[in-house]
Write a protein that holds these residues in place. Sequence first.
Motif, PDB file in Angstrom:
ATOM      1  N   THR B 315       1.854  -5.989  -2.035  1.00  9.92           N
ATOM      2  CA  THR B 315       2.194  -4.736  -1.351  1.00  9.92           C
ATOM      3  C   THR B 315       0.954  -3.905  -1.039  1.00  9.92           C
ATOM      4  O   THR B 315       1.052  -2.722  -0.765  1.00  9.92           O
ATOM      5  CB  THR B 315       3.146  -3.897  -2.223  1.00  9.92           C
ATOM      6  N   VAL B 316      -0.201  -4.538  -1.088  1.00  6.46           N
ATOM      7  CA  VAL B 316      -1.439  -3.827  -0.746  1.00  6.46           C
ATOM      8  C   VAL B 316      -2.056  -4.511   0.463  1.00  6.46           C
ATOM      9  O   VAL B 316      -2.259  -5.725   0.459  1.00  6.46           O
ATOM     10  CB  VAL B 316      -2.434  -3.849  -1.926  1.00  6.46           C
ATOM     11  N   ILE B 317      -2.319  -3.731   1.514  1.00  8.31           N
ATOM     12  CA  ILE B 317      -2.929  -4.285   2.728  1.00  8.31           C
ATOM     13  C   ILE B 317      -4.361  -3.779   2.791  1.00  8.31           C
ATOM     14  O   ILE B 317      -4.599  -2.571   2.695  1.00  8.31           O
ATOM     15  CB  ILE B 317      -2.184  -3.802   3.987  1.00  8.31           C
ATOM     16  N   SER B 318      -5.277  -4.720   2.971  1.00 11.70           N
ATOM     17  CA  SER B 318      -6.681  -4.320   3.068  1.00 11.70           C
ATOM     18  C   SER B 318      -7.072  -4.293   4.532  1.00 11.70           C
ATOM     19  O   SER B 318      -7.006  -5.320   5.222  1.00 11.70           O
ATOM     20  CB  SER B 318      -7.557  -5.300   2.295  1.00 11.70           C
ATOM     21  N   LEU B 319      -7.479  -3.124   5.019  1.00  8.41           N
ATOM     22  CA  LEU B 319      -7.836  -3.019   6.431  1.00  8.41           C
ATOM     23  C   LEU B 319      -9.189  -3.665   6.724  1.00  8.41           C
ATOM     24  O   LEU B 319      -9.458  -4.084   7.838  1.00  8.41           O
ATOM     25  CB  LEU B 319      -7.867  -1.540   6.856  1.00  8.41           C
ATOM     26  N   THR B 320     -10.035  -3.767   5.702  1.00  6.12           N
ATOM     27  CA  THR B 320     -11.343  -4.394   5.919  1.00  6.12           C
ATOM     28  C   THR B 320     -11.192  -5.907   6.018  1.00  6.12           C
ATOM     29  O   THR B 320     -11.847  -6.544   6.821  1.00  6.12           O
ATOM     30  CB  THR B 320     -12.321  -4.054   4.781  1.00  6.12           C
ATOM     31  N   LYS B 321     -10.313  -6.463   5.166  1.00  5.21           N
ATOM     32  CA  LYS B 321     -10.165  -7.928   5.205  1.00  5.21           C
ATOM     33  C   LYS B 321      -9.285  -8.362   6.378  1.00  5.21           C
ATOM     34  O   LYS B 321      -9.241  -9.549   6.702  1.00  5.21           O
ATOM     35  CB  LYS B 321      -9.531  -8.414   3.904  1.00  5.21           C
ATOM     36  N   ALA B 415      -2.181   0.953   1.892  1.00  5.22           N
ATOM     37  CA  ALA B 415      -3.221   0.421   2.785  1.00  5.22           C
ATOM     38  C   ALA B 415      -4.569   0.913   2.294  1.00  5.22           C
ATOM     39  O   ALA B 415      -4.769   2.117   2.118  1.00  5.22           O
ATOM     40  CB  ALA B 415      -2.977   0.895   4.209  1.00  5.22           C
ATOM     41  N   THR B 416      -5.486  -0.027   2.075  1.00  2.54           N
ATOM     42  CA  THR B 416      -6.818   0.351   1.572  1.00  2.54           C
ATOM     43  C   THR B 416      -7.858   0.037   2.636  1.00  2.54           C
ATOM     44  O   THR B 416      -7.649  -0.810   3.507  1.00  2.54           O
ATOM     45  CB  THR B 416      -7.172  -0.428   0.300  1.00  2.54           C
ATOM     46  N   GLY B 417      -8.972   0.718   2.512  1.00  2.00           N
ATOM     47  CA  GLY B 417     -10.048   0.471   3.477  1.00  2.00           C
ATOM     48  C   GLY B 417     -11.344   1.043   2.959  1.00  2.00           C
ATOM     49  O   GLY B 417     -11.385   1.678   1.897  1.00  2.00           O
ATOM     50  N   ALA B 418     -12.404   0.833   3.705  1.00  2.57           N
ATOM     51  CA  ALA B 418     -13.711   1.356   3.304  1.00  2.57           C
ATOM     52  C   ALA B 418     -13.856   2.766   3.861  1.00  2.57           C
ATOM     53  O   ALA B 418     -13.658   3.004   5.053  1.00  2.57           O
ATOM     54  CB  ALA B 418     -14.817   0.462   3.849  1.00  2.57           C
ATOM     55  N   ILE B 419     -14.189   3.700   2.991  1.00  2.00           N
ATOM     56  CA  ILE B 419     -14.333   5.100   3.403  1.00  2.00           C
ATOM     57  C   ILE B 419     -15.813   5.333   3.708  1.00  2.00           C
ATOM     58  O   ILE B 419     -16.687   4.956   2.924  1.00  2.00           O
ATOM     59  CB  ILE B 419     -13.871   6.045   2.275  1.00  2.00           C
ATOM     60  N   THR B 420     -16.060   5.969   4.837  1.00  2.00           N
ATOM     61  CA  THR B 420     -17.451   6.251   5.217  1.00  2.00           C
ATOM     62  C   THR B 420     -17.895   7.562   4.577  1.00  2.00           C
ATOM     63  O   THR B 420     -17.179   8.558   4.645  1.00  2.00           O
ATOM     64  CB  THR B 420     -17.563   6.402   6.747  1.00  2.00           C
ATOM     65  N   ILE B 421     -19.082   7.522   3.957  1.00  2.00           N
ATOM     66  CA  ILE B 421     -19.626   8.750   3.351  1.00  2.00           C
ATOM     67  C   ILE B 421     -20.845   9.156   4.176  1.00  2.00           C
ATOM     68  O   ILE B 421     -21.818   8.412   4.259  1.00  2.00           O
ATOM     69  CB  ILE B 421     -20.026   8.514   1.888  1.00  2.00           C
ATOM     70  N   GLU B 422     -20.743  10.330   4.779  1.00  2.00           N
ATOM     71  CA  GLU B 422     -21.842  10.769   5.661  1.00  2.00           C
ATOM     72  C   GLU B 422     -22.351  12.125   5.242  1.00  2.00           C
ATOM     73  O   GLU B 422     -21.644  12.883   4.575  1.00  2.00           O
ATOM     74  CB  GLU B 422     -21.308  10.912   7.101  1.00  2.00           C
ATOM     75  N   ASN B 423     -23.548  12.407   5.705  1.00  2.00           N
ATOM     76  CA  ASN B 423     -24.150  13.740   5.518  1.00  2.00           C
ATOM     77  C   ASN B 423     -24.092  14.200   4.074  1.00  2.00           C
ATOM     78  O   ASN B 423     -23.789  15.358   3.787  1.00  2.00           O
ATOM     79  CB  ASN B 423     -23.436  14.794   6.386  1.00  2.00           C
ATOM     80  N   ALA B 424     -24.388  13.274   3.172  1.00  2.00           N
ATOM     81  CA  ALA B 424     -24.384  13.675   1.765  1.00  2.00           C
ATOM     82  C   ALA B 424     -25.722  14.330   1.476  1.00  2.00           C
ATOM     83  O   ALA B 424     -26.772  13.735   1.708  1.00  2.00           O
ATOM     84  CB  ALA B 424     -24.192  12.455   0.883  1.00  2.00           C
ATOM     85  N   GLU B 425     -25.663  15.558   0.982  1.00  2.00           N
ATOM     86  CA  GLU B 425     -26.919  16.218   0.638  1.00  2.00           C
ATOM     87  C   GLU B 425     -26.726  17.158  -0.543  1.00  2.00           C
ATOM     88  O   GLU B 425     -25.626  17.648  -0.782  1.00  2.00           O
ATOM     89  CB  GLU B 425     -27.489  16.975   1.837  1.00  2.00           C
TER      90      GLU B 425
END
Lengths: 86, 687
Positions: B315-321, B415-425
């Motif tokens: 019951t888990v869908i991986s959007l990256t795979k 549904a799982t996926g890779a989260i983008t981390i931007e502008n970390a300061e």
Amino acid sequence: MALVGSFSFNSFLFGVLSCTGTAFLAICLWIQVNKENKKFKDLAPKRAFADFVLSNLVFHLVIMNFFDRCPSPILNVVFMSCKNVV
Amino acid sequence: MMAGGLARFVVLILAAAICGAASVFQPISDSHRSAALDVFVPVDGSYKSLEEAYEALKTLEILGIDKKSDLSSATCENVVKVLASPSSSTLKDVFYALSVNGILKCKSGEDVPKDIVSKLQTGVKDAKLLLDFYYSVRGLVLVKEQFSGTDISLGDAETVFRSIKALSQSDGRWRYSSNNPESSTFAAGLAFETLAGVISLAPSEIDNSLIQTLKTSITKLFDSIQKYDDGTFYFDESEGPISTTASVIRGLKSFAASESTGLNLPGDKIVGLAKFFLGVGIPGDAKDFFNQIDALACLEDNRFSVPLILSLPSTVISLTKKEPLKVKVSTVFGSKAPALSVKLAQALSSGSKGSSVINNQELKFDAESATYFLESFPKNFDVGKYTFVFEILVDESANEKVYITEAQTKVPISATGAITIENAEIAVLDSDVGSVESQKKLDLTKDEAVSLSANHLQKLRLSLQLTTPLGHVFKPHQAFLKLKHESQVEHIFLVKTSGKKSELVLDFLGLVEKLYYLSGKYEIQLTIGDASMENSLLSNIGHIELDLPERPEKAARPPLQPTDPYSRYVPKAEISHIFRVPEKLPAKQLSLVFLGLIVLPFIGFLIGLTRLGVNIKSFPSSVGAATSALLFHGGIGAVLLLYVLFWVKLDLFTTLKALSLLGVFLLFVGHRTLSHLAAASNKLKSA
């Protein structure tokens, strides 16, 4: 007090008060019943006695409430004996 | 035979949607099979009773586990012993011996065991209790099946039918005997099986009106069915829901198999009953296990309707795979379903209420793995939690059996996926002006060695942007910043998400007390995690040198950090309570001396009374007045006794209640006594 300490001072105090109060009520009855007392000659002695009984019952109810409940039966006979039944 | 049943290939999709919680039910699998070997363990090669042996063997047979060779010798001995001399065994033993014989085939062939048949037929004739009918009729059915060349029939089948039917009640339940008014749903199941046996053994057709009344009884029984929120149905009684429901299903299967016209049962309830048994999981008790498997076997193969179950391997869908969504539709035992089509009607997101991301998508069928799959998801399918709503359509074709499914099956999907981390300061700001003193960009994919310094008048700001694969703002379930001092003292702060970014601002001026005024080097660690996030992270950002003022005297000290991090879980120190010290009691002898001193005046009083002489001349002599006087004195004595009890054990409220009653009594008798005395003295005066 010096001899006994202040153990259960409540019971001691109300024991003394019980004796005093009972004596006081008895004196009141005597005053009311005594034929030589002109002030109360209209009051029937039966009525005075009934008042005496009622006031004693109420008084001793209050006294009994303030005695500490017995931690040890032997010791508390001391304080029970303070109460004279007239 | 059942002409109507064979020709039937009706599509049955019910309008009544089963609303409630979304849940996934899996068909019986190998885990059940391996558990059965642990649950049904014989002692020294045989079971305690024939009933247990039958339950174990039947379950293993249904699950396709071959243990017959191990068990046959000892169990067969018992069976042959009972069947050889049925007169010395009970009907129950004969019945279970025949049942076990049906599986193990210890004794078979053409020779009809005449003494067994006569015992059972006598049992039917003399039976008064439902269980006697059950064992004898079902025993005869088993003999007919197992021994060829027999012609067993019930001569007076209709009389037997009526005798059993007489034990039924208007609410669909059955009584065990005519003497006992207690009825049960479990007994109803037994009755259905028995009546089915009577119908099959009857030499001619049973009167149709009797069968119709039985069908009405079944419908009434279904009115008392109970339901859970997830759409499962069951019958509950004192025997327990599993045993009771299994008994009813066995009875319905036998009845539907034996009679000529079809038995119509509500399809949603049949599916609900199947889901109930699948939802039990793997029972640890042998009886529950047998009932579960036997009931599911009856549902798998019956003449009213066979339920189909929709299950998902994952019951888990991986959007990256980019894996497809796989769905299996099978019977309760995982057997192949007939030709059908599966449609994903809706994919409801838990966040946005009511709107569906996917609508009416047909799933393709892969014959090799017998699964239905959805190859690709639409472009607007983002990470998060969803509820997928499936609809199944059984294709119109020549099916021997009637298949039934739920109208809509709701399944929770993540549904799982890779989260983008931007502008970390990370930056140190001056408190008053808000100007940036030092700022560093962060790459959170690897551990950094950022070095900052601040004093108590400055602020620390951490900011980052989290976005989903589709570019929406992502709010993680856990986002923490940990500051760890050299002395191992730790502090955790939450990073909040608002608007487009996640930010944390630490104002050291307000935090000095929380940080225990500890200056020095603090390690900075950032943790971001969520169930939908495939790249959750825990990274060491670097360190910060904090310059805080001196600790004032009254401020809290930092707690002692244990050397072993797990020592916080050991038992705590025992608390020793300090009780009030009891008062010093005087010496016993002293108390007794005082007791004597107090009792002396009382004795003196009594002596004085006797000297004076007690004056009871005025005590009334007439009966009525004397009674009142005695009651008056008695009443006063009762009040004094009440006071003693009050002191010893009663409480004030009880005492007052009793006193009020005694007081009213005393008032009454006292008034009478004193008025009598007053009247007597008035008489004296006037005389």
